[in-house]
Design an enzyme around this catalytic site. Structure first.
Site, mmCIF file in Angstrom:
data_model
loop_
_atom_site.group_PDB
_atom_site.id
_atom_site.type_symbol
_atom_site.label_atom_id
_atom_site.label_comp_id
_atom_site.label_asym_id
_atom_site.label_seq_id
_atom_site.Cartn_x
_atom_site.Cartn_y
_atom_site.Cartn_z
ATOM 1 N N LEU A 59 0.640 -1.275 0.058
ATOM 2 C CA LEU A 59 0.044 -0.076 -0.015
ATOM 3 C C LEU A 59 0.899 1.224 0.103
ATOM 4 N N PHE A 81 -6.448 -2.342 8.322
ATOM 5 C CA PHE A 81 -5.907 -3.180 9.140
ATOM 6 C C PHE A 81 -4.438 -3.041 8.823
ATOM 7 N N LYS A 85 3.506 -3.860 13.492
ATOM 8 C CA LYS A 85 2.818 -3.516 14.827
ATOM 9 C C LYS A 85 3.840 -4.097 16.178
ATOM 10 N N SER A 125 -5.139 1.722 18.605
ATOM 11 C CA SER A 125 -4.872 0.911 19.645
ATOM 12 C C SER A 125 -4.916 1.611 21.036
ATOM 13 N N TYR A 150 5.567 2.923 17.339
ATOM 14 C CA TYR A 150 4.470 2.230 16.762
ATOM 15 C C TYR A 150 3.430 3.041 17.317
ATOM 16 N N LYS A 154 0.045 5.390 15.425
ATOM 17 C CA LYS A 154 -1.412 5.163 15.702
ATOM 18 C C LYS A 154 -2.106 6.612 16.083
ATOM 19 N N PHE A 178 -7.927 -2.996 22.641
ATOM 20 C CA PHE A 178 -7.172 -3.044 23.648
ATOM 21 C C PHE A 178 -6.059 -4.180 23.452
ATOM 22 N N ASN A 179 -6.255 -5.399 24.119
ATOM 23 C CA ASN A 179 -5.336 -6.679 23.958
ATOM 24 C C ASN A 179 -5.899 -7.753 23.190
ATOM 25 N N ASN A 199 4.200 -10.759 22.665
ATOM 26 C CA ASN A 199 2.972 -10.605 23.356
ATOM 27 C C ASN A 199 2.696 -11.812 24.418
ATOM 28 N N LEU A 200 2.009 -11.420 25.582
ATOM 29 C CA LEU A 200 1.937 -12.338 26.511
ATOM 30 C C LEU A 200 1.193 -13.792 25.975
ATOM 31 N N ARG A 295 9.242 -4.855 32.339
ATOM 32 C CA ARG A 295 9.658 -4.560 30.806
ATOM 33 C C ARG A 295 9.481 -2.777 30.445
HETATM 34 P P1 NAD Z 1 -0.670 -8.667 11.698
HETATM 35 O O1 NAD Z 1 0.762 -8.315 11.310
HETATM 36 O O2 NAD Z 1 -1.124 -9.936 11.634
HETATM 37 O O3 NAD Z 1 -1.546 -8.245 10.070
HETATM 38 C C1 NAD Z 1 -1.171 -7.005 9.469
HETATM 39 C C2 NAD Z 1 -1.125 -7.172 7.833
HETATM 40 O O4 NAD Z 1 -0.748 -6.122 7.133
HETATM 41 C C3 NAD Z 1 -0.235 -8.306 7.580
HETATM 42 O O5 NAD Z 1 -0.627 -9.369 7.037
HETATM 43 C C4 NAD Z 1 1.040 -7.714 6.703
HETATM 44 O O6 NAD Z 1 1.413 -8.196 5.646
HETATM 45 C C5 NAD Z 1 0.009 -6.334 6.169
HETATM 46 N N1 NAD Z 1 0.913 -5.165 5.884
HETATM 47 C C6 NAD Z 1 1.714 -4.732 6.610
HETATM 48 N N2 NAD Z 1 1.992 -3.311 6.021
HETATM 49 C C7 NAD Z 1 1.489 -3.294 4.573
HETATM 50 C C8 NAD Z 1 1.661 -2.293 3.530
HETATM 51 N N3 NAD Z 1 2.465 -1.669 3.404
HETATM 52 N N4 NAD Z 1 0.783 -3.013 2.403
HETATM 53 C C9 NAD Z 1 0.141 -4.201 2.414
HETATM 54 N N5 NAD Z 1 -0.086 -4.755 3.377
HETATM 55 C C10 NAD Z 1 0.722 -4.637 4.557
HETATM 56 O O7 NAD Z 1 -1.336 -7.586 12.648
HETATM 57 P P2 NAD Z 1 -2.922 -7.722 13.390
HETATM 58 O O8 NAD Z 1 -2.603 -8.040 14.739
HETATM 59 O O9 NAD Z 1 -3.926 -8.403 12.255
HETATM 60 O O10 NAD Z 1 -3.220 -6.178 13.187
HETATM 61 C C11 NAD Z 1 -3.905 -5.605 12.467
HETATM 62 C C12 NAD Z 1 -4.240 -4.161 12.711
HETATM 63 O O11 NAD Z 1 -4.620 -4.054 14.226
HETATM 64 C C13 NAD Z 1 -2.716 -3.165 12.812
HETATM 65 O O12 NAD Z 1 -2.925 -2.154 12.264
HETATM 66 C C14 NAD Z 1 -2.206 -3.265 14.084
HETATM 67 O O13 NAD Z 1 -1.465 -1.970 14.441
HETATM 68 C C15 NAD Z 1 -3.594 -3.137 14.973
HETATM 69 N N6 NAD Z 1 -3.493 -3.540 16.176
HETATM 70 C C16 NAD Z 1 -3.169 -4.646 16.739
HETATM 71 C C17 NAD Z 1 -3.315 -5.391 17.886
HETATM 72 C C18 NAD Z 1 -2.913 -6.558 18.202
HETATM 73 O O14 NAD Z 1 -2.421 -6.669 19.520
HETATM 74 N N7 NAD Z 1 -2.855 -7.558 17.550
HETATM 75 C C19 NAD Z 1 -3.698 -4.140 18.772
HETATM 76 C C20 NAD Z 1 -3.973 -3.111 18.554
HETATM 77 C C21 NAD Z 1 -4.017 -2.446 17.181
HETATM 78 C C1 WQD Z 2 0.835 -7.717 28.082
HETATM 79 C C2 WQD Z 2 1.243 -7.998 29.407
HETATM 80 C C3 WQD Z 2 3.718 -7.730 29.858
HETATM 81 C C4 WQD Z 2 5.144 -10.826 27.515
HETATM 82 C C5 WQD Z 2 1.092 -4.365 23.121
HETATM 83 C C6 WQD Z 2 1.025 -3.103 22.340
HETATM 84 C C7 WQD Z 2 -0.200 -2.528 22.018
HETATM 85 C C8 WQD Z 2 -0.987 -3.629 21.554
HETATM 86 C C9 WQD Z 2 -0.849 -4.953 22.190
HETATM 87 C C10 WQD Z 2 -0.794 -3.136 19.051
HETATM 88 C C11 WQD Z 2 2.320 -6.783 29.905
HETATM 89 C C12 WQD Z 2 3.267 -8.684 30.137
HETATM 90 C C13 WQD Z 2 4.147 -9.865 28.229
HETATM 91 C C14 WQD Z 2 5.865 -11.874 28.518
HETATM 92 C C15 WQD Z 2 4.834 -10.854 30.429
HETATM 93 N N1 WQD Z 2 -0.621 -3.778 20.049
HETATM 94 N N2 WQD Z 2 4.197 -9.978 29.782
HETATM 95 N N3 WQD Z 2 5.800 -11.652 29.885
HETATM 96 O O1 WQD Z 2 2.257 -4.658 25.851
HETATM 97 O O2 WQD Z 2 0.097 -4.777 26.634
HETATM 98 O O3 WQD Z 2 0.533 -4.244 24.477
HETATM 99 O O4 WQD Z 2 0.425 -5.455 22.350
HETATM 100 O O5 WQD Z 2 -1.262 -2.188 18.971
HETATM 101 O O6 WQD Z 2 -0.213 -1.560 21.389
HETATM 102 O O7 WQD Z 2 1.999 -2.319 23.247
HETATM 103 O O8 WQD Z 2 0.749 -6.487 25.168
HETATM 104 O O9 WQD Z 2 0.857 -8.810 25.289
HETATM 105 O O10 WQD Z 2 3.145 -7.722 24.969
HETATM 106 O O11 WQD Z 2 2.121 -7.633 27.167
HETATM 107 O O12 WQD Z 2 4.817 -10.603 31.526
HETATM 108 O O13 WQD Z 2 6.728 -12.683 28.062
HETATM 109 O O14 WQD Z 2 1.942 -9.231 29.625
HETATM 110 O O15 WQD Z 2 4.761 -6.984 30.685
HETATM 111 O O16 WQD Z 2 2.136 -6.543 31.265
HETATM 112 P P1 WQD Z 2 0.786 -4.960 25.677
HETATM 113 P P2 WQD Z 2 1.741 -7.707 25.638
#
Ligand code: NAD
Ligand code: WQD
Length: 342
Positions: A59, A81, A85, A125, A150, A154, A178-179, A199-200, A295
């Site tokens: 994109l 999406f 991330k 996020s 990151y 957002k 959220f998570n 991620n946890l 962390r």
């Molecule tokens: P993901 O990495 O599984 O999916 C994101 C997808 O976007 C991937 O398949 C990647 O290949 C594609 N992508 C990235 N850059 C691109 C580009 N320039 N052109 C085309 N494709 C591209 O991530 P996800 O967990 O499914 O997250 C989806 C959205 O939600 C993201 O915007 C992420 O920041 C947001 N988000 C995720 C979480 C989370 O914890 N998973 C939390 C909050 C927000």
């Molecule tokens: C959750 C909790 C860690 C791993 C991040 C991004 C947020 C969103 C979600 C995209 C925390 C603890 C983790 C481990 C642990 N993503 N932990 N041992 O940090 O809340 O959020 O992912 O938007 O933007 O910041 O998620 O799953 O990494 O951690 O104790 O090995 O688990 O300290 O308290 P987080 P997380």
């Protein structure tokens, strides 16, 4: 009605495509596969019986992006999406994060404008809140200092869409997740962390299956009920259903304000140790973990007030922490079985 989903090969995108199809939408996906393969789309096909077209397009390339919109002029909306991330990676590679996440968003908006796409839903996020003092956070809670590049992408993405929406006809919704955790109950799609997970929940399931020898709980002495951090873990199918509802809301409320924001959380804070206990209960496995120092950059506690999404989108998160852990575990086991059978 056809929807264009960017990042449809990713974790949340794939689950959302299933929900959209279950609610009668046609879907096309755009994903460069920079962080995915088409494996999850194969799972989506098995669950829904529908083949999903994915345009393998970056994109950040405006010409290629424009060609996708040109071919799909009949879409009712875009769910955006696609993004990088990984919080830790963004600290070391800030330019890559700003370049990818913001250029792709701007290109999507340029095409949305050119082709008069009426509706846009954006993945934001809870990290936009930074270290919020008053919990639970409501949508009006002032955005805090971003804890990573990151999170800053957002915050900036939200601002770009707000400014864009003010002077264009497109109606937008910003969804602050959220998570997101867990997997589809079929165990045909789920999270596929590339390399070592941060991620946890994937850390828990990979520890239980033996891919990670021992995990660390980051922080034991915080001012929380058991000393570990508090988060709002929300099941990915609940997140997915909110996107369908957000799109339906935009389609049905043509006079809605041009840009609205919603928290997507359960409203319940869960500590890391409570999450581990929930996993141990549903799996019957004693997890190999140690308590460690906090962390860097971690927020101590955050969880959502989700009243606005409940009231306006008629959305209700249905899945609690144990079923989050159960589906995440079933998915991890299915991945191992796949490896063993290959
Ligand atoms: P993901 O990495 O599984 O999916 C994101 C997808 O976007 C991937 O398949 C990647 O290949 C594609 N992508 C990235 N850059 C691109 C580009 N320039 N052109 C085309 N494709 C591209 O991530 P996800 O967990 O499914 O997250 C989806 C959205 O939600 C993201 O915007 C992420 O920041 C947001 N988000 C995720 C979480 C989370 O914890 N998973 C939390 C909050 C927000
Ligand atoms: C959750 C909790 C860690 C791993 C991040 C991004 C947020 C969103 C979600 C995209 C925390 C603890 C983790 C481990 C642990 N993503 N932990 N041992 O940090 O809340 O959020 O992912 O938007 O933007 O910041 O998620 O799953 O990494 O951690 O104790 O090995 O688990 O300290 O308290 P987080 P997380």
């Amino acid at each position: 009605m056809k929807v264009l989903v960017t990042g449809g090969c990713g974790y949340i995108g794939a689950h959302t495509i299933v929900d959209l199809i279950n609610h009668g939408f046609d879907v096309v996906s755009v994903d460069s596969n920079i962080r995915s393969t088409t494996q999850l789309l194969d799972g989506v096909e098995k669950i829904t019986g529908k083949k999903i077209r994915n345009y393998k397009v970056d994109l950040c390339n405006l010409e290629d992006t424009n060609a996708v919109f040109h071919e799909n002029r009949d879409i009712v909306g875009v769910i955006h999406f696609a993004a990088l991330k990984a919080v830790g990676e963004s600290v070391n590679e800030p330019l890559m994060y700003f370049q990818n996440n913001l250029t792709s968003l701007i290109n999507v908006l340029k095409c949305v404008k050119e082709y008069n796409v009426p509706n846009l839903v954006f993945s934001s996020s809870c990290s936009v809140y930074g270290n919020a003092k008053d919990l639970p956070v409501v949508e009006e809670t002032p955005l805090g200092e971003a804890q990573s590049p990151y999170a800053r992408t957002k915050q900036m993405g939200e601002q770009i869409i707000e400014d864009y929406s003010r002077v264009n006809d497109t109606q937008s919704i910003l969804l602050r997740y959220f998570n997101p955790v867990g997997a589809h109950p079929s165990a045909l799609i789920g999270e596929l962390p590339l390399g070592k997970p941060d991620n946890l929940v994937p850390v828990i399931t990979q520890t239980a299956i033996g891919k990670i020898p021992k995990m660390t709980v980051f922080g034991a002495d915080y001012d929380t009920r058991d000393g570990s951090c508090i988060r709002d873990y929300i099941h990915v199918t609940d997140i997915a259903s909110a996107h369908t509802k957000a799109l339906q809301y935009l389609i049905e409320h043509r006079n809605a304000s041009n840009c609205e924001v919603f928290n997507l959380g359960t409203g319940n804070g869960v500590t890391v140790l409570e999450a581990i206990k929930a996993f141990e209960k549903i799996s019957g496995i004693k997890l190999n973990y140690v308590m460690g120092p906090g962390r860097e950059g971690d927020v101590i506690a955050i969880y959502a007030n989700n009243t606005r999404a409940k009231e306006k989108l008629q959305w209700e998160p249905k899945i609690g922490i144990e079923d989050c852990m159960r589906t995440a575990w079933q998915w991890e086991v299915s991945l191992r079985n796949k490896v063993l059978s290959n």
